[in-house]
Motif scaffolding. Structure first.
Motif, PDB file in Angstrom:
ATOM      1  N   PHE A 152       0.828  -1.215   0.000  1.00  0.00           N
ATOM      2  CA  PHE A 152       0.000   0.000   0.000  1.00  0.00           C
ATOM      3  C   PHE A 152       0.854   1.252   0.000  1.00  0.00           C
ATOM      4  O   PHE A 152       0.700   2.132  -0.845  1.00  0.00           O
ATOM      5  N   GLY A 153       1.771   1.345   0.955  1.00  0.00           N
ATOM      6  CA  GLY A 153       2.623   2.521   1.049  1.00  0.00           C
ATOM      7  C   GLY A 153       2.785   2.973   2.482  1.00  0.00           C
ATOM      8  O   GLY A 153       2.415   2.268   3.422  1.00  0.00           O
ATOM      9  N   THR A 154       3.322   4.168   2.654  1.00  0.00           N
ATOM     10  CA  THR A 154       3.572   4.729   3.978  1.00  0.00           C
ATOM     11  C   THR A 154       2.484   5.738   4.327  1.00  0.00           C
ATOM     12  O   THR A 154       2.239   6.685   3.582  1.00  0.00           O
ATOM     13  N   ALA A 159     -11.428  10.364  -5.006  1.00  0.00           N
ATOM     14  CA  ALA A 159     -10.617   9.435  -5.788  1.00  0.00           C
ATOM     15  C   ALA A 159      -9.927  10.191  -6.923  1.00  0.00           C
ATOM     16  O   ALA A 159     -10.457  11.169  -7.452  1.00  0.00           O
ATOM     17  N   GLY A 160      -8.742   9.752  -7.279  1.00  0.00           N
ATOM     18  CA  GLY A 160      -7.995  10.381  -8.368  1.00  0.00           C
ATOM     19  C   GLY A 160      -8.522   9.985  -9.723  1.00  0.00           C
ATOM     20  O   GLY A 160      -9.579   9.341  -9.834  1.00  0.00           O
ATOM     21  N   PRO A 161      -7.808  10.337 -10.779  1.00  0.00           N
ATOM     22  CA  PRO A 161      -8.253  10.039 -12.148  1.00  0.00           C
ATOM     23  C   PRO A 161      -8.462   8.547 -12.394  1.00  0.00           C
ATOM     24  O   PRO A 161      -9.265   8.162 -13.247  1.00  0.00           O
ATOM     25  N   GLU A 162      -7.752   7.707 -11.614  1.00  0.00           N
ATOM     26  CA  GLU A 162      -7.886   6.270 -11.811  1.00  0.00           C
ATOM     27  C   GLU A 162      -9.156   5.700 -11.199  1.00  0.00           C
ATOM     28  O   GLU A 162      -9.497   4.531 -11.414  1.00  0.00           O
ATOM     29  N   GLY A 163      -9.862   6.524 -10.417  1.00  0.00           N
ATOM     30  CA  GLY A 163     -11.125   6.076  -9.834  1.00  0.00           C
ATOM     31  C   GLY A 163     -10.914   5.268  -8.567  1.00  0.00           C
ATOM     32  O   GLY A 163      -9.821   5.220  -8.001  1.00  0.00           O
ATOM     33  N   ALA A 164     -11.975   4.617  -8.131  1.00  0.00           N
ATOM     34  CA  ALA A 164     -11.927   3.833  -6.901  1.00  0.00           C
ATOM     35  C   ALA A 164     -10.940   2.678  -7.027  1.00  0.00           C
ATOM     36  O   ALA A 164     -10.825   2.061  -8.080  1.00  0.00           O
ATOM     37  N   ARG A 165     -10.247   2.402  -5.926  1.00  0.00           N
ATOM     38  CA  ARG A 165      -9.265   1.329  -5.904  1.00  0.00           C
ATOM     39  C   ARG A 165      -9.656   0.322  -4.843  1.00  0.00           C
ATOM     40  O   ARG A 165      -9.727   0.664  -3.653  1.00  0.00           O
ATOM     41  N   PRO A 166      -9.920  -0.939  -5.218  1.00  0.00           N
ATOM     42  CA  PRO A 166     -10.332  -1.959  -4.249  1.00  0.00           C
ATOM     43  C   PRO A 166      -9.314  -2.113  -3.123  1.00  0.00           C
ATOM     44  O   PRO A 166      -8.110  -2.193  -3.366  1.00  0.00           O
ATOM     45  N   GLY A 167      -9.802  -2.125  -1.891  1.00  0.00           N
ATOM     46  CA  GLY A 167      -8.951  -2.314  -0.732  1.00  0.00           C
ATOM     47  C   GLY A 167      -8.243  -1.072  -0.232  1.00  0.00           C
ATOM     48  O   GLY A 167      -7.627  -1.098   0.841  1.00  0.00           O
ATOM     49  N   TRP A 168      -8.359   0.020  -0.979  1.00  0.00           N
ATOM     50  CA  TRP A 168      -7.621   1.233  -0.626  1.00  0.00           C
ATOM     51  C   TRP A 168      -8.141   1.828   0.683  1.00  0.00           C
ATOM     52  O   TRP A 168      -7.354   2.135   1.580  1.00  0.00           O
ATOM     53  N   THR A 169      -9.450   1.960   0.806  1.00  0.00           N
ATOM     54  CA  THR A 169     -10.034   2.549   2.012  1.00  0.00           C
ATOM     55  C   THR A 169      -9.760   1.688   3.234  1.00  0.00           C
ATOM     56  O   THR A 169      -9.445   2.203   4.318  1.00  0.00           O
ATOM     57  N   ALA A 170      -9.867   0.377   3.078  1.00  0.00           N
ATOM     58  CA  ALA A 170      -9.627  -0.527   4.201  1.00  0.00           C
ATOM     59  C   ALA A 170      -8.190  -0.413   4.701  1.00  0.00           C
ATOM     60  O   ALA A 170      -7.933  -0.418   5.910  1.00  0.00           O
ATOM     61  N   ALA A 171      -7.230  -0.312   3.778  1.00  0.00           N
ATOM     62  CA  ALA A 171      -5.832  -0.189   4.173  1.00  0.00           C
ATOM     63  C   ALA A 171      -5.598   1.115   4.921  1.00  0.00           C
ATOM     64  O   ALA A 171      -4.931   1.149   5.970  1.00  0.00           O
ATOM     65  N   LEU A 172      -6.151   2.197   4.400  1.00  0.00           N
ATOM     66  CA  LEU A 172      -5.995   3.497   5.051  1.00  0.00           C
ATOM     67  C   LEU A 172      -6.641   3.484   6.436  1.00  0.00           C
ATOM     68  O   LEU A 172      -6.061   3.969   7.417  1.00  0.00           O
ATOM     69  N   ALA A 173      -7.829   2.899   6.524  1.00  0.00           N
ATOM     70  CA  ALA A 173      -8.532   2.849   7.801  1.00  0.00           C
ATOM     71  C   ALA A 173      -7.761   2.030   8.831  1.00  0.00           C
ATOM     72  O   ALA A 173      -7.802   2.333  10.025  1.00  0.00           O
ATOM     73  N   SER A 174      -7.041   1.009   8.389  1.00  0.00           N
ATOM     74  CA  SER A 174      -6.289   0.182   9.334  1.00  0.00           C
ATOM     75  C   SER A 174      -5.201   1.008  10.022  1.00  0.00           C
ATOM     76  O   SER A 174      -4.931   0.814  11.216  1.00  0.00           O
ATOM     77  N   ALA A 175      -4.577   1.920   9.290  1.00  0.00           N
ATOM     78  CA  ALA A 175      -3.560   2.780   9.893  1.00  0.00           C
ATOM     79  C   ALA A 175      -4.195   3.761  10.873  1.00  0.00           C
ATOM     80  O   ALA A 175      -3.652   4.032  11.954  1.00  0.00           O
ATOM     81  N   VAL A 176      -5.346   4.303  10.499  1.00  0.00           N
ATOM     82  CA  VAL A 176      -6.057   5.232  11.382  1.00  0.00           C
ATOM     83  C   VAL A 176      -6.465   4.522  12.665  1.00  0.00           C
ATOM     84  O   VAL A 176      -6.283   5.049  13.780  1.00  0.00           O
ATOM     85  N   MET A 177      -6.996   3.299  12.551  1.00  0.00           N
ATOM     86  CA  MET A 177      -7.430   2.560  13.736  1.00  0.00           C
ATOM     87  C   MET A 177      -6.238   2.183  14.614  1.00  0.00           C
ATOM     88  O   MET A 177      -6.343   2.157  15.848  1.00  0.00           O
TER      89      MET A 177
END
Length: 210
Positions: free
Chosen positions: A27-29, A124-142
């Motif tokens: 995912f990234g940092t 969402a950027g030009p590429e549109g929605a990305r599967p799993g993106w929100t879940a990954a981001l939310a995991s860091a927030v949680m």
């Protein structure tokens, strides 16, 4: 010669000290930075002004008014705002608060270790929605909210009509609570209209089982 597509980018956020930083495989940092009301006003105003952010309740505010809201929040000990940055790009606005100091406390029995959370995702950027993106981001927030801040339970209060947000929380493991009416707040420094909300809760042992 350096390939511009692979060269590391410098970010305006790189010099700011995060309250949480997490590397997620594939995912990234993710870095969570205390919000700078003045420096971050442009990006936040752009997000909250979009029709999709109507439930955030700030669509009619000017840039300076948005900056003023968060400058005031920065003076509080009970409410905090953060800019969530992924790989140097801002991707979400996070707000945390002490439920005992918020109108939500009038609508449910607050437990020791509770913390309230509001999360607004960037469009969402030009590429549109990305599967799993929100879940990954939310995991860091949680991870920051429950583990980093040592809290036992998150409470969220999306608008009852915000079906997308409610479904997202349930998918992330939240348990739906009652639908409530948050009372109007009319103070010199803040005004919040009455809000019909769907409460939902996430316990630390559910998000991070032993």
């Amino acid at each position: 010669m350096t390939d511009p597509h692979t060269a590391p980018r410098t970010s305006a956020y790189a010099s700011r000290t995060p309250v949480h930083e997490q590397e997620l495989d594939g995912f990234g940092t993710v870095r969570i930075l205390p919000l700078d009301a003045a420096a971050d006003a442009d990006v936040i105003h752009r997000w909250v002004s979009e029709e999709r952010a109507a439930f955030w309740g700030m669509t009619g505010l000017t840039r300076d008014q948005v900056a003023g809201v968060y400058a005031h929040m920065d003076t509080l000990d009970t409410h905090h705002a953060f800019l969530v940055v992924k790989d140097g790009e801002p991707v979400a606005l996070l707000q945390t608060y002490d439920p005992e100091a918020d109108r939500v406390s009038e609508c449910y029995d607050v437990e020791p270790g509770d913390i309230g959370v509001h999360l607004l995702l960037a469009p969402a950027g030009p590429e549109g929605a990305r599967p799993g993106w929100t879940a990954a981001l939310a995991s860091a927030v949680m991870a920051y909210v429950l583990v980093g801040l040592d809290r036992r339970r998150i409470v969220v209060d999306p608008d009852v009509g915000n079906d997308k947000a409610i479904a997202r929380f349930v998918k992330q493991g939240f348990t739906a609570g009652p639908a409530v009416v948050l009372p109007e707040v009319d103070l010199p420094d803040v005004y919040l209209p009455e809000k019909k909300a769907q409460l939902a809760f996430l316990r630390r042992e559910v998000a991070f089982p032993a």
